[in-house]
Motif scaffolding. Sequence first.
Motif, PDB file in Angstrom:
ATOM      1  N   ARG A 124      38.427 -30.223  -9.157  1.00 13.47           N
ATOM      2  CA  ARG A 124      37.282 -30.496 -10.024  1.00 13.47           C
ATOM      3  C   ARG A 124      36.200 -31.212  -9.236  1.00 13.47           C
ATOM      4  NH1 ARG A 124      39.113 -34.651 -14.295  1.00 13.47           N
ATOM      5  NH2 ARG A 124      39.367 -35.829 -12.358  1.00 13.47           N
ATOM      6  N   GLY A 125      34.926 -30.979  -9.591  1.00 10.79           N
ATOM      7  CA  GLY A 125      33.838 -31.719  -8.989  1.00 10.79           C
ATOM      8  C   GLY A 125      32.856 -30.842  -8.239  1.00 10.79           C
ATOM      9  N   ILE A 126      32.201 -31.422  -7.238  1.00 11.45           N
ATOM     10  CA  ILE A 126      31.165 -30.721  -6.464  1.00 11.45           C
ATOM     11  C   ILE A 126      31.764 -30.206  -5.158  1.00 11.45           C
ATOM     12  CG2 ILE A 126      28.946 -30.955  -5.307  1.00 11.45           C
ATOM     13  CD1 ILE A 126      28.201 -33.112  -7.280  1.00 11.45           C
ATOM     14  N   HIS A 127      31.715 -28.899  -4.983  1.00 11.76           N
ATOM     15  CA  HIS A 127      32.164 -28.267  -3.737  1.00 11.76           C
ATOM     16  C   HIS A 127      30.956 -28.120  -2.812  1.00 11.76           C
ATOM     17  CE1 HIS A 127      36.240 -26.744  -5.081  1.00 11.76           C
ATOM     18  NE2 HIS A 127      35.698 -27.176  -6.210  1.00 11.76           N
ATOM     19  N   VAL A 128      31.156 -28.461  -1.540  1.00 11.88           N
ATOM     20  CA  VAL A 128      30.078 -28.387  -0.551  1.00 11.88           C
ATOM     21  C   VAL A 128      30.565 -27.565   0.638  1.00 11.88           C
ATOM     22  CG1 VAL A 128      28.483 -29.675   0.911  1.00 11.88           C
ATOM     23  CG2 VAL A 128      29.265 -30.681  -1.245  1.00 11.88           C
ATOM     24  N   ILE A 129      29.747 -26.608   1.060  1.00 10.08           N
ATOM     25  CA  ILE A 129      30.035 -25.806   2.246  1.00 10.08           C
ATOM     26  C   ILE A 129      28.853 -25.925   3.201  1.00 10.08           C
ATOM     27  CG2 ILE A 129      30.301 -23.448   3.126  1.00 10.08           C
ATOM     28  CD1 ILE A 129      31.989 -22.785   0.780  1.00 10.08           C
ATOM     29  N   VAL A 130      29.157 -26.069   4.490  1.00 11.74           N
ATOM     30  CA  VAL A 130      28.132 -26.164   5.526  1.00 11.74           C
ATOM     31  C   VAL A 130      28.222 -24.926   6.408  1.00 11.74           C
ATOM     32  CG1 VAL A 130      27.176 -27.536   7.403  1.00 11.74           C
ATOM     33  CG2 VAL A 130      28.327 -28.678   5.499  1.00 11.74           C
ATOM     34  N   LEU A 131      27.084 -24.225   6.566  1.00 15.00           N
ATOM     35  CA  LEU A 131      27.018 -23.045   7.418  1.00 15.00           C
ATOM     36  C   LEU A 131      26.168 -23.334   8.652  1.00 15.00           C
ATOM     37  CD1 LEU A 131      26.334 -20.200   4.798  1.00 15.00           C
ATOM     38  CD2 LEU A 131      28.546 -21.049   5.608  1.00 15.00           C
ATOM     39  N   ASN A 132      26.553 -22.710   9.757  1.00 16.54           N
ATOM     40  CA  ASN A 132      25.735 -22.780  10.970  1.00 16.54           C
ATOM     41  C   ASN A 132      24.477 -21.943  10.752  1.00 16.54           C
ATOM     42  OD1 ASN A 132      24.736 -21.894  13.699  1.00 16.54           O
ATOM     43  ND2 ASN A 132      26.415 -23.198  14.363  1.00 16.54           N
ATOM     44  N   GLN A 133      23.319 -22.522  11.016  1.00 15.95           N
ATOM     45  CA  GLN A 133      22.064 -21.843  10.717  1.00 15.95           C
ATOM     46  C   GLN A 133      21.738 -20.720  11.690  1.00 15.95           C
ATOM     47  OE1 GLN A 133      22.443 -24.873  12.000  1.00 15.95           O
ATOM     48  NE2 GLN A 133      20.569 -25.712  12.899  1.00 15.95           N
ATOM     49  N   ALA A 134      22.509 -20.604  12.774  1.00 18.98           N
ATOM     50  CA  ALA A 134      22.273 -19.528  13.741  1.00 18.98           C
ATOM     51  C   ALA A 134      23.275 -18.386  13.593  1.00 18.98           C
ATOM     52  CB  ALA A 134      22.325 -20.081  15.163  1.00 18.98           C
TER      53      ALA A 134
END
Length: 312
Positions: A124-134
Motif C-alpha cells: 500500500r502507498g506511493i510507488h516510485v520508479i526511477v528511469l535513466n533519462q538516456a
Amino acid sequence: MDEWKPNPRAKPFVPRRHRSWFIAWKYRLRGQRSVRRLCQTGALLFLLVTIIVNIKLILGTRRAANEEELEENYDDAMPNMETARRPSHGRKVLDIEVYSSRSKVYVAVDGTTVLEDEVKEQSRGIHVIVLNQASGHVMAKRVFDTYSPHEDEAMILFLNMVSRGRILLFTIKDEGSFHLKDSAKNLLKSLGSQIASSLSWRDMWTFVVKKAGQVYGEKHSKSPALATWGDPVLLKTEVQLTSTEDAECHWADTDANRRRKTFCSKVEGYGSICSCKDPAPIEFNPEPLKDNKVYDVPVAVIAGNRPNYLYR
C-alpha cells in the motif's frame, strides 16, 4: 321480615349487563389490528434497509467490475503495444503507462511491464520508479506506505538523493495520503505536481516527471466518500530520452571514477556518491590499528534486497 330495614349505606342494586359476543370480538380485533400495523411497519423498515444495502452492494460490484475491465483492457493491449519509436533526429521516445487503483498498480515502459502489484492488502502507498533519462532502464524501485507514520520522511530522503535529470514515475495503490505531510507534498509540488498538495483520503494518482525538468503527465481521481476509493486512473505519455553524454557526469578519468560511472549509470538513490560537482569518496584508507589481530579475518556483508540501507 317485619323487622327488616334496608341499609341506608348500601349502594343501589344495578343489574349486570352481559357483553355480547359481537362487542367482545370487536375489542379483540382492535388489538389484533394494532399488532398487525406494528408488524407491517417493522416489515417496511426491514425492506427499506434491505434495498439500501443492495443498492450499495450493486454500486460496489459495478465499481469493481469497471476496475477489472480496465485491467483486462490493459492486458489485451500489452501484446499490441508499439516498440519504441525513433524520431527523425534519432533520439528515442519511450511509451510509458502508469496505472493506479485500489487493488493494483502497474508501470509499463515500451511494452515491458517494469512494475505490477496486485497482491491484496500489500504494498500500500506511493510507488516510485526511477528511469535513466538516456537509456530508459529502471534504476530504482521503492514503495512508501504513506498511510503509516514517517514513511513520507523516507520518501523525501530518497527523492533528494536521486540525481537531477532522472525520470520519476509515481503511482498510488489503495491509500497514500493519510500520513503524507505538507513537507512531502511541497517536495512533490516543487517537482511539478499540480495535484500533490490536494491529495486526500483514498485518492488515486499517477505522475511522470523529469527531476528538475519537464512534467510529462499527471492524472488524479478523487474519492467521493470516506468509505470508497477514487476510480482507477491510467496515464499514458511519451518521454523523450536524452543523449548518453548529457546524462553522465564528467569526472576525472581515474580507476575509482570509472567504477563510479558504471555504478551511477545503473542504480539510483545513493546521493552524493553520484554527485557531478562534489562526489563522495568511494575509497577509504584509514590508519591501521595497533596490535590488530583480526585484520586478516574475512568479513561478509549481506545486504539482502535493500543494499542502499548499508549506505547511511
